[in-house]
Design a protein around this motif. Structure first.
Motif, PDB file in Angstrom:
ATOM      1  N   ARG A   1       0.833  -1.212   0.000  1.00 35.05           N
ATOM      2  CA  ARG A   1       0.000   0.000   0.000  1.00 35.05           C
ATOM      3  C   ARG A   1       0.864   1.258   0.000  1.00 35.05           C
ATOM      4  NH1 ARG A   1      -2.913  -3.228  -1.130  1.00 35.05           N
ATOM      5  NH2 ARG A   1      -4.852  -4.003  -0.208  1.00 35.05           N
ATOM      6  N   GLU A   2       0.544   2.156  -0.924  1.00 30.96           N
ATOM      7  CA  GLU A   2       1.179   3.485  -0.965  1.00 30.96           C
ATOM      8  C   GLU A   2       2.700   3.394  -0.854  1.00 30.96           C
ATOM      9  OE1 GLU A   2      -0.350   6.706  -1.180  1.00 30.96           O
ATOM     10  OE2 GLU A   2      -2.000   5.418  -1.843  1.00 30.96           O
ATOM     11  N   LEU A   3       3.268   2.442  -1.543  1.00 26.39           N
ATOM     12  CA  LEU A   3       4.696   2.169  -1.372  1.00 26.39           C
ATOM     13  C   LEU A   3       5.551   3.140  -2.194  1.00 26.39           C
ATOM     14  CD1 LEU A   3       6.552   0.010   0.019  1.00 26.39           C
ATOM     15  CD2 LEU A   3       6.677  -1.089  -2.220  1.00 26.39           C
ATOM     16  N   THR A   4       6.482   3.778  -1.519  1.00 24.05           N
ATOM     17  CA  THR A   4       7.440   4.634  -2.237  1.00 24.05           C
ATOM     18  C   THR A   4       8.849   4.195  -1.883  1.00 24.05           C
ATOM     19  OG1 THR A   4       7.681   6.292  -0.509  1.00 24.05           O
ATOM     20  CG2 THR A   4       5.890   6.631  -2.091  1.00 24.05           C
ATOM     21  N   LYS A   5       9.747   4.446  -2.813  1.00 23.46           N
ATOM     22  CA  LYS A   5      11.160   4.164  -2.547  1.00 23.46           C
ATOM     23  C   LYS A   5      12.017   5.225  -3.252  1.00 23.46           C
ATOM     24  CE  LYS A   5      14.942   2.089  -1.355  1.00 23.46           C
ATOM     25  NZ  LYS A   5      15.391   2.084   0.056  1.00 23.46           N
ATOM     26  N   ASN A   6      12.801   5.927  -2.448  1.00 23.92           N
ATOM     27  CA  ASN A   6      13.750   6.899  -2.991  1.00 23.92           C
ATOM     28  C   ASN A   6      15.157   6.401  -2.714  1.00 23.92           C
ATOM     29  OD1 ASN A   6      11.432   8.351  -3.347  1.00 23.92           O
ATOM     30  ND2 ASN A   6      11.816   9.741  -1.621  1.00 23.92           N
ATOM     31  N   TYR A   7      16.008   6.471  -3.686  1.00 29.69           N
ATOM     32  CA  TYR A   7      17.430   6.144  -3.486  1.00 29.69           C
ATOM     33  C   TYR A   7      18.204   7.433  -3.264  1.00 29.69           C
ATOM     34  CZ  TYR A   7      16.539   1.390  -5.097  1.00 29.69           C
ATOM     35  OH  TYR A   7      16.060   0.116  -5.224  1.00 29.69           O
ATOM     36  N   ASN A   8      19.288   7.354  -2.506  1.00 23.75           N
ATOM     37  CA  ASN A   8      20.148   8.504  -2.204  1.00 23.75           C
ATOM     38  C   ASN A   8      19.324   9.678  -1.701  1.00 23.75           C
ATOM     39  OD1 ASN A   8      22.375   7.053  -3.165  1.00 23.75           O
ATOM     40  ND2 ASN A   8      21.870   7.688  -5.249  1.00 23.75           N
TER      41      ASN A   8
ATOM     42  N   ARG B   1       6.674   5.278  -6.709  1.00 22.37           N
ATOM     43  CA  ARG B   1       5.995   6.544  -6.388  1.00 22.37           C
ATOM     44  C   ARG B   1       4.635   6.341  -5.734  1.00 22.37           C
ATOM     45  NH1 ARG B   1       8.259  10.618  -9.739  1.00 22.37           N
ATOM     46  NH2 ARG B   1       9.838   9.733 -11.121  1.00 22.37           N
ATOM     47  N   GLY B   2       4.453   5.269  -5.073  1.00 25.29           N
ATOM     48  CA  GLY B   2       3.161   5.040  -4.428  1.00 25.29           C
ATOM     49  C   GLY B   2       2.444   3.880  -5.103  1.00 25.29           C
ATOM     50  N   VAL B   3       2.839   2.705  -4.764  1.00 27.42           N
ATOM     51  CA  VAL B   3       2.320   1.510  -5.437  1.00 27.42           C
ATOM     52  C   VAL B   3       1.387   0.754  -4.494  1.00 27.42           C
ATOM     53  CG1 VAL B   3       2.983  -0.743  -6.364  1.00 27.42           C
ATOM     54  CG2 VAL B   3       4.335   1.284  -6.936  1.00 27.42           C
ATOM     55  N   ASP B   4       0.261   0.343  -5.037  1.00 26.72           N
ATOM     56  CA  ASP B   4      -0.660  -0.536  -4.307  1.00 26.72           C
ATOM     57  C   ASP B   4      -0.748  -1.846  -5.073  1.00 26.72           C
ATOM     58  OD1 ASP B   4      -1.208   1.481  -2.520  1.00 26.72           O
ATOM     59  OD2 ASP B   4      -2.953   2.188  -3.641  1.00 26.72           O
ATOM     60  N   LEU B   5      -0.636  -2.934  -4.365  1.00 27.75           N
ATOM     61  CA  LEU B   5      -0.688  -4.230  -5.047  1.00 27.75           C
ATOM     62  C   LEU B   5      -1.040  -5.326  -4.058  1.00 27.75           C
ATOM     63  CD1 LEU B   5       0.033  -6.040  -7.541  1.00 27.75           C
ATOM     64  CD2 LEU B   5       2.373  -6.062  -6.688  1.00 27.75           C
ATOM     65  N   ASP B   6      -1.953  -6.212  -4.459  1.00 24.65           N
ATOM     66  CA  ASP B   6      -2.232  -7.407  -3.676  1.00 24.65           C
ATOM     67  C   ASP B   6      -1.873  -8.630  -4.515  1.00 24.65           C
ATOM     68  OD1 ASP B   6      -3.190  -6.023  -1.543  1.00 24.65           O
ATOM     69  OD2 ASP B   6      -5.314  -6.327  -2.023  1.00 24.65           O
ATOM     70  N   VAL B   7      -1.218  -9.589  -3.921  1.00 30.59           N
ATOM     71  CA  VAL B   7      -0.957 -10.859  -4.606  1.00 30.59           C
ATOM     72  C   VAL B   7      -1.500 -11.957  -3.698  1.00 30.59           C
ATOM     73  CG1 VAL B   7       0.777 -12.393  -5.603  1.00 30.59           C
ATOM     74  CG2 VAL B   7       1.163  -9.918  -5.615  1.00 30.59           C
ATOM     75  N   HIS B   8      -2.350 -12.786  -4.284  1.00 25.77           N
ATOM     76  CA  HIS B   8      -2.991 -13.835  -3.484  1.00 25.77           C
ATOM     77  C   HIS B   8      -2.314 -15.179  -3.672  1.00 25.77           C
ATOM     78  CE1 HIS B   8      -6.067 -10.727  -3.469  1.00 25.77           C
ATOM     79  NE2 HIS B   8      -6.544 -11.308  -2.360  1.00 25.77           N
ATOM     80  N   ALA B   9      -2.535 -16.009  -2.723  1.00 27.08           N
ATOM     81  CA  ALA B   9      -2.052 -17.384  -2.834  1.00 27.08           C
ATOM     82  C   ALA B   9      -2.708 -18.032  -4.045  1.00 27.08           C
ATOM     83  CB  ALA B   9      -2.400 -18.168  -1.579  1.00 27.08           C
ATOM     84  N   GLY B  10      -1.930 -18.794  -4.791  1.00 26.34           N
ATOM     85  CA  GLY B  10      -2.481 -19.521  -5.926  1.00 26.34           C
ATOM     86  C   GLY B  10      -2.480 -18.744  -7.220  1.00 26.34           C
TER      87      GLY B  10
ATOM     88  N   LEU C   1      10.532  -3.069  -6.472  1.00 26.02           N
ATOM     89  CA  LEU C   1       9.278  -3.535  -5.859  1.00 26.02           C
ATOM     90  C   LEU C   1       9.419  -4.991  -5.388  1.00 26.02           C
ATOM     91  CD1 LEU C   1       6.303  -3.168  -5.156  1.00 26.02           C
ATOM     92  CD2 LEU C   1       5.719  -3.733  -7.539  1.00 26.02           C
ATOM     93  N   LEU C   2      10.052  -5.805  -6.242  1.00 26.55           N
ATOM     94  CA  LEU C   2      10.255  -7.218  -5.878  1.00 26.55           C
ATOM     95  C   LEU C   2      11.137  -7.335  -4.625  1.00 26.55           C
ATOM     96  CD1 LEU C   2       9.572 -10.069  -7.268  1.00 26.55           C
ATOM     97  CD2 LEU C   2      11.997 -10.089  -7.830  1.00 26.55           C
ATOM     98  N   SER C   3      12.182  -6.485  -4.578  1.00 31.53           N
ATOM     99  CA  SER C   3      13.113  -6.531  -3.441  1.00 31.53           C
ATOM    100  C   SER C   3      12.422  -6.117  -2.144  1.00 31.53           C
ATOM    101  CB  SER C   3      14.302  -5.596  -3.689  1.00 31.53           C
ATOM    102  OG  SER C   3      14.976  -5.970  -4.854  1.00 31.53           O
TER     103      SER C   3
ATOM    104  N   GLY D   1      -6.217   5.240  -8.930  1.00 29.60           N
ATOM    105  CA  GLY D   1      -5.538   6.133  -7.986  1.00 29.60           C
ATOM    106  C   GLY D   1      -4.166   6.549  -8.475  1.00 29.60           C
ATOM    107  N   ARG D   2      -3.137   6.249  -7.609  1.00 28.94           N
ATOM    108  CA  ARG D   2      -1.768   6.633  -7.941  1.00 28.94           C
ATOM    109  C   ARG D   2      -1.033   5.461  -8.572  1.00 28.94           C
ATOM    110  NH1 ARG D   2       0.833   8.463  -2.736  1.00 28.94           N
ATOM    111  NH2 ARG D   2       2.528   9.039  -4.109  1.00 28.94           N
TER     112      ARG D   2
END
Lengths: 374, 257
Positions: free
Chosen positions: B8-15, B25-34, B50-52, B253-254
C-alpha cells in the motif's frame, strides 16, 4: 550445515596454498622466535637450574650469576653451622681468556666446584668422568663449542689466562647465553685461572637437610653471616633470566620478532581469507537473501578460517619440529615445550579467526539486494 | 481472503537528501495465494525494487507491505531475515547456486537454514529434486548442469523452505525458449497446484501466457491495471483467467490496483 566452508576453501587450490603457506610461515616464525626466547631464557640460568642447590649465598646485591663478587671463604663455615643446612659448597664462575692453538683468544666462563660434592658439577657428560677433573690441569667443556675453542680431541692442551688446561671430557647441551662457553674445573684450579685469592669464593651453594624450612634457613643464614645475599635457587634463576632477557633487551628483540611473525601471518591470512570472501560475495549475498542471519554467514567464514588454521598449524609444526631438532646441534637452542606447542595451536586459531573478522565486517555490510543485480 | 502480499502506498527513494532517484511513487498491489503475477516494464522502471521490497530485502521509504498478514516495513533489519526464511522463496536470473555444492547440497542448505536435521534435509532435498525432474542429478555440481537444470535446482531450493510466496527475478532470461517455457510451467504449477503466491519480474513477453495477471510498471508507477482477477480458490481447482492481449484499463488512484 552443508560443507560450504570446506568446499569454498578447496575450490581455489592456489589460494588455499597461499593461505596455508602464510599460516605455516607464521607458525614457524613464531615457534622459532618463541623457541629461541625459551631457549635463551633456559640457557641464561642453566648453571643455576642444574646446580642442585636450594639456596645461593652471594655477596650483597649480586644481580645475576655472571656478576658474582668474591668474598671470604670463612663464610662457608658459618653457613655450614646453620641448622637445617645439609651441605654448603663453594663455587666460582668467572670470565677468563682461552687461547686457541692458532693463537686466537676466546672468552670462556670458568666454573670451579668441589668435584667430590654433588653441587654445581657439570651434567650430561658424554665423554670422560667427573673424577677426571682431579687430574692436573683438567677441564671439561661442552662438545658444541669444540670448533669455537679449537678443540679437536680430548687430552688436547690449551691456555686459560696463561695457565695450562687439558680437556678431559665433554658434556652435551650445556650452552651459555653469552658467547663465552662454560669450562668446568676444580674449585682450586678455577681460583688460579680467574686470579681469585686462595681464601675467597664467589658463591656458596646450600643444600637443605630433609624437612628443613627454606625460609627459616635463609633467615638464619642472614642472621649469622654478615654482608651476604641469600637467594633461593628459583629466585636466582629468575633474577638471571630477567637480567639477560629484559634488562639487556635481548629477550625483547626476540619477542618482537615473534610478534612480527604473528603480524605477518595475520596479514597474509586476512588478505587471503578476504580475497576468498570477495570471490564468494554473491553466494553470501544469496545466503542472506534466502534468510540466513549474519551469524550463519559468519560461521561459514570462521569455519574456513578455522580449517585453514588447523591444517596450517599441523604443517607448520612439522616444519617447526624439524627446525627445533636441527637447532640442537647449533649454538642457539630453540626449545618447544609441550605447553608452547599447545599454546601455538590456540594462537594460530586466534590469528586465523581474527584475520577472518575483516571479511566478516565486509559481509555484515553486504546488501542482499545485490542478488537481483544481473 | 487475506492476500499473501499486500502493498500500500509504497514509495522508494534512493540517495535520499542528495540527487535522489525516485524508484517507486506510491504503489498498491495485492498478490494472493495460488496466482502467478508478472511484473513487467522497461529497465529502471522500479519492478526489481518492488520485488526486493516485497522480498524484505530492501526497505521502503514509505508505505506498507504486509507479508502473510504481517506488516514488515516497521521491522528491523535483524528481524527481516526470519521473515524471508519463513515466508519467501527466491528464484534468480543468474540461478545463484553455490558452485561448490552439489544440487542436493544446494537444496539442503535452505533446509539447514530452517534447522531441519541433516538426514531429513537430504531426504527432502532428493524429494524436491525428484519433483523438478532432476532425480539423476543429486550429486551434480552446478557447473555440470544446463541452464534449465540449474534453474530447476534453484526452484527446488526456493521450495525447500516451504514458502507461501515465491519471488522470481527474470527466471527465464538466461534460458532458451524451450527451457524457459518448461521453467514457467513449473512456476505456474507452483501457483496453481501448490497454492503459492508467485511474483515474477520479467522482460520476456513470451511468458505472458502463464500469468494470471500481468502488471506494467513505468517510472515507479503501475500504469496498467492487471489482466484478469485474483483466483477465488487455491490448489488444483484454482480458477485462473488469462487475459493476455486484453485492452488496457486506466490505472487506479496513484497507479495502484
Amino acid at each position: 550445515m552443508p560443507p560450504l566452508a570446506e568446499r569454498n576453501l578447496l575450490h581455489d587450490k592456489v589460494r588455499l596454498t597461499v593461505t596455508l603457506t602464510g599460516i605455516v610461515f607464521a607458525v614457524v616464525l613464531i615457534v622459532v622466535e618463541l623457541g629461541l626466547f625459551v631457549g635463551f631464557t633456559v640457557t641464561t640460568s642453566n648453571l643455576i637450574d642444574n646446580s642442585g642447590a636450594d639456596l645461593w649465598v652471594t655477596s650483597k646485591n649480586v644481580p645475576y650469576v655472571e656478576q658474582g663478587v668474591p668474598f671470604s671463604e670463612r663464610k662457608l663455615y658459618q653457613v655450614r653451622a646453620v641448622s637445617g643446612v645439609a651441605k654448603a659448597e663453594k663455587l666460582i664462575t668467572r670470565w677468563v681468556e682461552w687461547k686457541r692453538p692458532d693463537g686466537r683468544q676466546e672468552s670462556v666462563q670458568v666454573v670451579g666446584m668441589d668435584v667430590d660434592e654433588p653441587l654445581g658439577r657439570p651434567w650430561n657428560l658424554v665423554q670422560g668422568r667427573i673424577d677426571d677433573l682431579k687430574r692436573p690441569d683438567a677441564i671439561i667443556m661442552d662438545e658444541i663449542y669444540r670448533q669455537k675453542l679449537g678443540v679437536d680431541h680430548a687430552e688436547q692442551v690449551f691456555e686459560i689466562n696463561g695457565k695450562r688446561a687439558r680437556v678431559v671430557g665433554f658434556t652435551r647441551g650445556i650452552r651459555a647465553f653469552t658467547t663465552s662457553p662454560y669450562v668446568f674445573t676444580t674449585f682450586k684450579r678455577a681460583q688460579q685461572y680467574a686470579n681469585i685469592p686462595d681464601d675467597q669464593t664467589v658463591y656458596i651453594l646450600v643444600k637443605l637437610a630433609p624437612g628443613a624450612n627454606l625460609e627459616q634457613v635463609r633467615r638464619e643464614i642472614l642472621d649469622h653471616v654478615k654482608d651476604v645475599q641469600v637467594v633461593t635457587n628459583h629466585e636466582f634463576s629468575r633474577m638471571t633470566q630477567v637480567y639477560w632477557m629484559f634488562t639487556t633487551g635481548a629477550g625483547v628483540a626476540v619477542l618482537l620478532a615473534a610478534v612480527l611473525g604473528l603480524v605477518v601471518g595475520f596479514v597474509v591470512v586476512a588478505q587471503t581469507i578476504y580475497a576468498t570472501t570477495m570471490d564468494h560475495l554473491r553466494e553470501f549475498g544469496t545466503l542472506k537473501a534466502m534468510g540466513a542471519p549474519n551469524s550463519y554467514v559468519y560461521r561459514v567464514i570462521i569455519k574456513q578460517a578455522a580449517i585453514s588454521a588447523v591444517i596450517g598449524y599441523f604443517l607448520g609444526m612439522i616444519v617447526s619440529i624439524f627446525v627445533v631438532h636441527a637447532s640442537q646441534k647449533g649454538g642457539a637452542a630453540i626449545l618447544m615445550p609441550v605447553p608452547m606447542a599447545i599454546g601455538m595451536f590456540f594462537l594460530t586459531l586466534l590469528m586465523c579467526v581474527g584475520a577472518a573478522l575483516v571479511s566478516i565486517n565486509k559481509v555484515t555490510r553486504l546488501d542482499p539486494a545485490m542478488v537481483f543485480k544481473g | 481472503m487475506q492476500p499473501a502480499i499486500a502493498v500500500r502506498e509504497l514509495t522508494k527513494n534512493y540517495n535520499e537528501g542528495t540527487s535522489g532517484t525516485v524508484a517507486l511513487r506510491g504503489v498498491d498491489l495485492d498478490v494472493h495465494a495460488g496466482e502467478l503475477v508478472l511484473l513487467m516494464g522497461p529497465s529502471g522502471s522500479g519492478k526489481t525494487t518492488l520485488l526486493s521490497i516485497m522480498g524484505c530485502i530492501l526497505s521502503a521509504t514509505s508505505g506498507s507491505v504486509r507479508i502473510a498478514g504481517k506488516e514488515v516495513t516497521c521491522l528491523s533489519q535483524k528481524l527481516l531475515p526470519a521473515i524471508r526464511l519463513e515466508h519467501i522463496g527466491f528464484v534468480f536470473q543468474g540461478f545463484n547456486l553455490f558452485p561448490t555444492l552439489t544440487a542436493s547440497e544446494n537444496v539442503e542448505l535452505m533446509l539447514d537454514l530452517k534447522r531441519v536435521p541433516k538426514k531429513e534435509a537430504k531426504r527432502r532435498a532428493h524429494e524436491l529434486l525428484d519433483q523438478v525432474g532432476l532425480s539423476d542429478k543429486y550429486d551434480s555440481f552446478p557447473a555440470d548442469l544446463s541452464g534449465g537444470q540449474k534453474q530447476r535446482v534453484a526452484i527446488a531450493r526456493a521450495l525447500a523452505g516451504d514458502p507461501e510466496i515465491v519471488l522470481a527475478d527474470e527466471p527465464t532470461a538466461a534460458l532458451d525458449s524451450h527451457t524457459g517455457r518448461s521453467v514457467m510451467e513449473m512456476m505456474r504449477d507452483l501457483a496453481h497446484d501448490r497454492g503459492r503466491a508467485v511474483v515474477i519480474v520479467t522482460h520476456d513477453s513470451r511468458v505472458l501466457e502463464f500469468a494470471d495477471r500481468s502488471i506494467r510498471i513505468e517510472d515507479g508507477l503501475i500504469v496498467q491495471p492487471p489482466y484478469g482477477k485474483p483466483p477465488v480458490a487455491v490448489g488444483a481447482e484454482v480458477l485462473t483467467q488469462h487475459f493476455v492481449g486484453a485492452p488496457s484499463l486506466p490505472a487506479f488512484g496513484r497507479g495502484g490496483i
